[in-house]
Design a protein around this motif. Structure first.
Motif, PDB file in Angstrom:
ATOM      1  N   ASP A 164       0.315 -11.300 -15.502  1.00 21.40           N
ATOM      2  CA  ASP A 164      -0.500 -10.245 -16.096  1.00 21.40           C
ATOM      3  C   ASP A 164       0.180  -8.911 -15.788  1.00 21.40           C
ATOM      4  N   PRO A 165       0.665  -8.205 -16.818  1.00 20.66           N
ATOM      5  CA  PRO A 165       1.382  -6.948 -16.590  1.00 20.66           C
ATOM      6  C   PRO A 165       0.461  -5.775 -16.300  1.00 20.66           C
ATOM      7  N   GLY A 166      -0.840  -6.018 -16.172  1.00 18.22           N
ATOM      8  CA  GLY A 166      -1.788  -4.940 -15.904  1.00 18.22           C
ATOM      9  C   GLY A 166      -1.566  -4.286 -14.560  1.00 18.22           C
ATOM     10  N   SER A 167      -2.412  -3.330 -14.231  1.00 19.07           N
ATOM     11  CA  SER A 167      -2.219  -2.506 -13.032  1.00 19.07           C
ATOM     12  C   SER A 167      -2.299  -3.307 -11.744  1.00 19.07           C
ATOM     13  N   GLU A 168      -3.015  -4.431 -11.738  1.00 17.48           N
ATOM     14  CA  GLU A 168      -3.165  -5.196 -10.497  1.00 17.48           C
ATOM     15  C   GLU A 168      -1.953  -6.072 -10.183  1.00 17.48           C
ATOM     16  N   LYS A 169      -1.132  -6.376 -11.187  1.00 13.02           N
ATOM     17  CA  LYS A 169       0.143  -7.078 -10.983  1.00 13.02           C
ATOM     18  C   LYS A 169      -0.019  -8.429 -10.292  1.00 13.02           C
TER      19      LYS A 169
END
Length: 468
Positions: A164-169
């Protein structure tokens, strides 16, 4: 920060549904020759589903990395609605294979009983229409397994990294043995048994952790003294004397201009299980060179209250395209985004971890009847909250006597030995000399020579005793 146990438990269910809802319905109509395996796999994902993946082979392991935005949110939604995710396992079990021996380390948290898990599938599997995210994961999994069963390359294992490339990585990692995939294809094992044979984990992305460490170090250049920096950021395997001049050099170059470095892309690449390279160009400081940080990252999710790793080395490069000899094989930093680190799986390590998972799945907590009765009087939301608070509360120092029917570590040692006999038989592995189980708290050890392990599959197995 999300609840790792919740994601682990519910995420595995969703992952398996995605993988096998139709992955094994058509494994014959495609050819993946050895010299074109990874290229063809990526091409098929792009052509059939419009999905961009990176594929590579390490040893006998085929690995694929796919970015799926929204994956963590999908798992969080499922886990938060699942009361089972709040149940804390009564013990922790770690399985290792070193120097020809299986070694299991156990730490008991609460009283438990041993029970063989059923072979039925998860009752929630396949009941709901999958989301777009899970459909994409299903499609990639379908092609990976199809490739494993259709190639002439020597592939024993596969690893799917859903990122998941989102902020939480976060990464979700699913690994398995091709033999089990074939058995699942021909209905020789159930979904429940396949679940126990597969390895599933959730982690913070190593590259993201490494970048966080470098960023924190650069910020601290103006807030901490050099001795403090040495203490906070030097890996335990490194000597302070070796890192001191490197940190002073970085401070001389960067101090006061950190933000300029943050306003540009950095390049990172994981090179082994615990090591990541982070290249920080110095161009914003009117310097043509690059700072190359060699970062040791910790396994698992990363604790937000402590540093998730440390610095192994800092190298100042005069030309960012010219890496030190030890790292030249990884190519220029600008190309690192096209690759990913794939851990080659080995059969004995795979077996050790599987036996540990089986032991954990077989151990059920014995609830405190009085406490459970009090909980049932509360509304469901209050029950969930109280269970969660109890789960995060440290275990009491003084332990109560074992309740009736509770298993002992002696029982668990017998159980693990029988499971090891079963699992080594599945994969026809006999190249080990012994197995042992250790009580982490007391140091008590149970040990069985390899020649005797098979006896524990019999109806009347021998009794194992602690090593004096």
């Amino acid at each position: 920060m999300m609840n790792q146990d919740a994601l682990q438990q519910k995420g595995l269910s969703l992952f398996l549904v995605a993988v096998f809802s139709f992955a094994l319905t058509s494994c014959g109509g495609s050819s993946y020759p050895k010299d074109q395996l990874t290229q063809r796999l990526a091409e098929v994902c792009k052509r059939e589903y419009g999905l961009t993946v990176r594929a590579q082979v390490s040893g006998t392991t085929l690995g694929v990395l796919v970015e799926l935005p929204g994956l963590v949110d999908e798992l969080r939604k499922s886990a938060s609605a699942d009361e089972r995710a709040l149940m804390d396992p009564p013990l922790s079990v770690e399985g290792r294979y070193t120097e020809g021996a299986f070694d299991f380390r156990v730490e008991v948290k609460t009283p438990f009983k041993l029970k063989h898990p059923g072979l039925e599938d998860d009752p929630d599997d396949g009941k709901k229409e999958p989301s777009d995210v899970m459909k994409k994961l299903r499609r990639v999994s379908h092609i990976v397994l199809r490739a494993c069963l259709s190639t002439d390359a020597k592939i024993d294992f596969y690893t799917i990294i859903a990122r998941d490339p989102g902020s939480e990585k976060y990464d979700l990692i699913f690994s398995g043995h091709v033999l089990d995939t074939k058995m699942m294809q021909y209905y020789a094992i159930s979904m429940g048994e396949f679940r126990r044979r597969s390895e599933y984990s959730v982690r913070r992305q190593p590259e993201a952790l490494a970048a966080e460490i470098v960023e924190a170090f650069l910020i601290d250049l103006r807030r901490r003294s050099v001795p403090e920096l040495l203490s906070a950021y030097t890996a335990r395997t490194k000597r302070f004397e070796a890192m001191l001049p490197k940190m002073i050099d970085v401070a001389t170059i960067v101090q006061g201009n950190e933000q300029k470095l943050f306003d540009q892309p950095w390049y990172s690449r994981q090179i082994d299980e615990k090591t990541v390279l982070v290249a920080v160009p110095l161009k914003p400081l009117a310097d043509p060179g690059t700072l190359l940080f060699v970062v040791e990252v910790k396994e698992g999710m990363g604790n937000p209250r402590e540093m998730p790793g440390a610095l192994l080395d800092i190298l100042r490069l005069g030309n960012r395209e010219l890496l030190p000899e030890a790292y030249q094989k990884y190519g220029p930093p600008e190309t690192w985004k096209d690759s990913f680190y794939l851990e080659p799986l080995s059969l004995p390590v795979f077996i050790a971890k599987q036996v540990a998972r089986r032991a954990l799945a077989s151990a059920e907590p014995i609830p405190d009847e009085k406490e459970e009765a009090e909980l049932k009087k509360l509304p469901k939301d209050a029950q969930k909250m109280k269970r969660l608070l109890k789960k995060n509360k440290p275990a009491p120092v003084v332990k109560k006597p074992l309740p009736p029917g509770a298993a002992t570590l002696q029982d668990l040692a017998q159980w693990v030995t029988a499971d090891l006999a079963y699992v080594t038989k599945i994969y026809q592995f006999n190249q080990y000399r012994e197995m042992s189980l250790v009580d982490v708290e007391k140091g008590t050890r149970w040990q069985v020579p390899a020649a005797q392990v098979e006896l524990f599959r019999k109806k009347d197995p021998p009794k194992i005793s602690p090593v004096p």
